[in-house]
Design an enzyme around this catalytic site. Sequence first.
Site, short mmCIF file in Angstrom:
data_model
loop_
_atom_site.label_atom_id
_atom_site.label_comp_id
_atom_site.label_asym_id
_atom_site.label_seq_id
_atom_site.Cartn_x
_atom_site.Cartn_y
_atom_site.Cartn_z
CB CYS A 221 -5.25 -1.57 3.81
SG CYS A 221 -5.12 0.24 3.57
CB CYS B 212 -0.88 -0.01 1.25
SG CYS B 212 -1.95 1.43 1.44
CG HIS C 281 -1.10 -1.30 6.36
ND1 HIS C 281 -0.01 -0.83 5.65
CD2 HIS C 281 -2.19 -0.79 5.76
CE1 HIS C 281 -0.44 -0.05 4.68
NE2 HIS C 281 -1.76 -0.02 4.71
CG HIS D 158 2.64 8.09 2.68
ND1 HIS D 158 2.80 8.28 1.35
CD2 HIS D 158 1.42 8.62 2.98
CE1 HIS D 158 1.73 8.89 0.84
NE2 HIS D 158 0.88 9.11 1.81
CB SER E 192 -0.12 3.83 4.15
OG SER E 192 -1.33 4.40 3.75
N1 COD Z 1 -3.87 14.26 -9.54
C1 COD Z 1 -4.55 13.11 -9.76
N2 COD Z 1 -4.06 11.88 -9.45
C2 COD Z 1 -2.83 11.83 -8.91
C3 COD Z 1 -2.06 12.97 -8.66
C4 COD Z 1 -2.62 14.24 -9.00
N3 COD Z 1 -1.97 15.39 -8.79
N4 COD Z 1 -0.88 12.59 -8.09
C5 COD Z 1 -0.92 11.24 -8.02
N5 COD Z 1 -2.09 10.78 -8.50
C6 COD Z 1 -2.54 9.39 -8.59
C7 COD Z 1 -1.47 8.39 -8.97
O1 COD Z 1 -1.26 8.33 -10.35
C8 COD Z 1 -2.06 7.09 -8.43
O2 COD Z 1 -2.88 6.43 -9.37
C9 COD Z 1 -2.93 7.55 -7.25
O3 COD Z 1 -2.97 8.97 -7.31
C10 COD Z 1 -2.34 7.11 -5.90
O4 COD Z 1 -2.46 5.74 -5.83
P1 COD Z 1 -1.43 4.73 -5.14
O5 COD Z 1 -1.78 3.34 -5.62
O6 COD Z 1 -0.05 5.21 -5.34
O7 COD Z 1 -1.77 4.87 -3.59
P2 COD Z 1 -2.78 4.02 -2.68
O8 COD Z 1 -4.11 4.02 -3.34
O9 COD Z 1 -2.16 2.72 -2.29
O10 COD Z 1 -2.82 4.90 -1.31
C11 COD Z 1 -3.48 6.07 -1.24
C12 COD Z 1 -3.64 6.58 0.23
C13 COD Z 1 -4.42 7.83 0.12
C14 COD Z 1 -4.36 5.59 1.12
C15 COD Z 1 -2.27 6.74 0.91
O11 COD Z 1 -1.31 7.25 0.07
C16 COD Z 1 -2.35 7.64 2.14
O12 COD Z 1 -2.63 8.81 2.11
N6 COD Z 1 -2.07 7.04 3.26
C17 COD Z 1 -2.11 7.69 4.53
C18 COD Z 1 -3.39 7.35 5.17
C19 COD Z 1 -3.24 6.12 5.98
O13 COD Z 1 -2.26 5.93 6.67
N7 COD Z 1 -4.20 5.25 5.89
C20 COD Z 1 -4.17 4.06 6.64
C21 COD Z 1 -3.48 2.94 5.93
S1 COD Z 1 -3.74 2.99 4.24
ZN ZN Z 2 -2.96 0.94 3.44
#
Ligand code: COD
Ligand code: ZN
Length: 369
Positions: A171, A43, A64, A48, A45
């Site tokens: 998750c 994931c 997780h 991060h 996160s």
């Molecule tokens: N505009 C549009 N899309 C965008 C931009 C932008 N400016 N920048 C990036 N993107 C797109 C990327 O191309 C990608 O497709 C997507 O955004 C992000 O996806 P992933 O696969 O990299 O990330 P995810 O979906 O695994 O995770 C997203 C979260 C929001 C859950 C994560 O990053 C986060 O904020 N985690 C902290 C919150 C947390 O701890 N949650 C508990 C556990 S997840």
């Molecule tokens: Zn997660």
Amino acid sequence: MEEVQVKAAVFYRPHEPLAVEELELEAPRQGEVLVRVAACGVCHSDLHFIEGLVPIASPSVLGHEAAGVVEAVGPGVESVRPGDHVVLSFIPACGRCPYCAVGRPNLCTVANRAMSRGTMLDGTPRFSRQGSPVYQMGAIGGFATRTVVPEAGCVKIREDMPLDRAALLGCGVMTGVGAVINTARVQAGSDVAVVGCGGVGLNVVQGAALAGAGRIIAVDILPHKLELARQFGATHTVDASREDPVAAVRQIAAGGVDYAFEVIGRPETIRQAFDMTRRGGLTVVVGVAPAGAEVSLPAGAFLTEKTITGSAYGGARMSVDVPRLVELYLAGRLKLDELISRRYPLEGINDAFEALRRGEVARSIVSFL
Ligand code: COD
Ligand code: ZN
């Protein structure tokens, strides 16, 4: 029961690859469960932490989003027994704190404290290396062949549910679908925008489809993510690298959408989601921006009764929501197979993070099967 040896992917410092190494795993204590991990999703996160955007205890076993099979239980454990198949929760709600008492277990004081420390509920982790503690992300630490988790972090599932796909419920699917169903309670026929269509955002898209939303507008900067979003139920797509996403969404759904979800974790995109929400609508922030980041909003917009809220773990009530999601999958109504772009062995974990960083995958999993 004795201590066991496990292989795990350990985070030491930001900007360094995870180290795949042998650790000792203590036997489960009172109210704890030893689980053989079948699969753990990769994931953003976790990324991060690796990128140093969010602090975490170190060293730590990341991961997780996991499912597995119970191998042993500590004293006092009643809800699961050896052989049970379980999805693991990174918020093992205590059931007694004020948040649990009012029916908001995703905000559980005790579990969130354990999560921020990287420990079990008693404040200590079960992994160690040469006698020094190794912490566990979300009281799980799923990038390991075995782990010990709190009983409250185990959700028993049907044995005919494939465990690798079940892992995703821990998750990405819960966070995304739950943000729609539990947090926003999206109404049938309403218009939805989803900013960020990665592993979690695609689940917001499919949650909106499940809820019977009208227009479902997917926003991303990568064309293949928008293509995937269509497969998951998006009716419209907006490439934010080519056009202004706020103007585009406001044109597709006259004046904006009823619900806009931010699923990236950046102040700019949170602002975009707010600006594409129509009068009286709801903006749901799923992504968490880097520590210390702030978002500014146009104060005048509150006169239009717009609401903005966070969503943590999709408002999960894991013991209710996970079995529901399992039933939806087995009935062919929830897409999980399509989410798994790649499978990696534990040794490939750093490649998996590199692929996620480059935006190549919807979700990848580390598979121990
Ligand atoms: N505009 C549009 N899309 C965008 C931009 C932008 N400016 N920048 C990036 N993107 C797109 C990327 O191309 C990608 O497709 C997507 O955004 C992000 O996806 P992933 O696969 O990299 O990330 P995810 O979906 O695994 O995770 C997203 C979260 C929001 C859950 C994560 O990053 C986060 O904020 N985690 C902290 C919150 C947390 O701890 N949650 C508990 C556990 S997840
Ligand atoms: Zn997660």
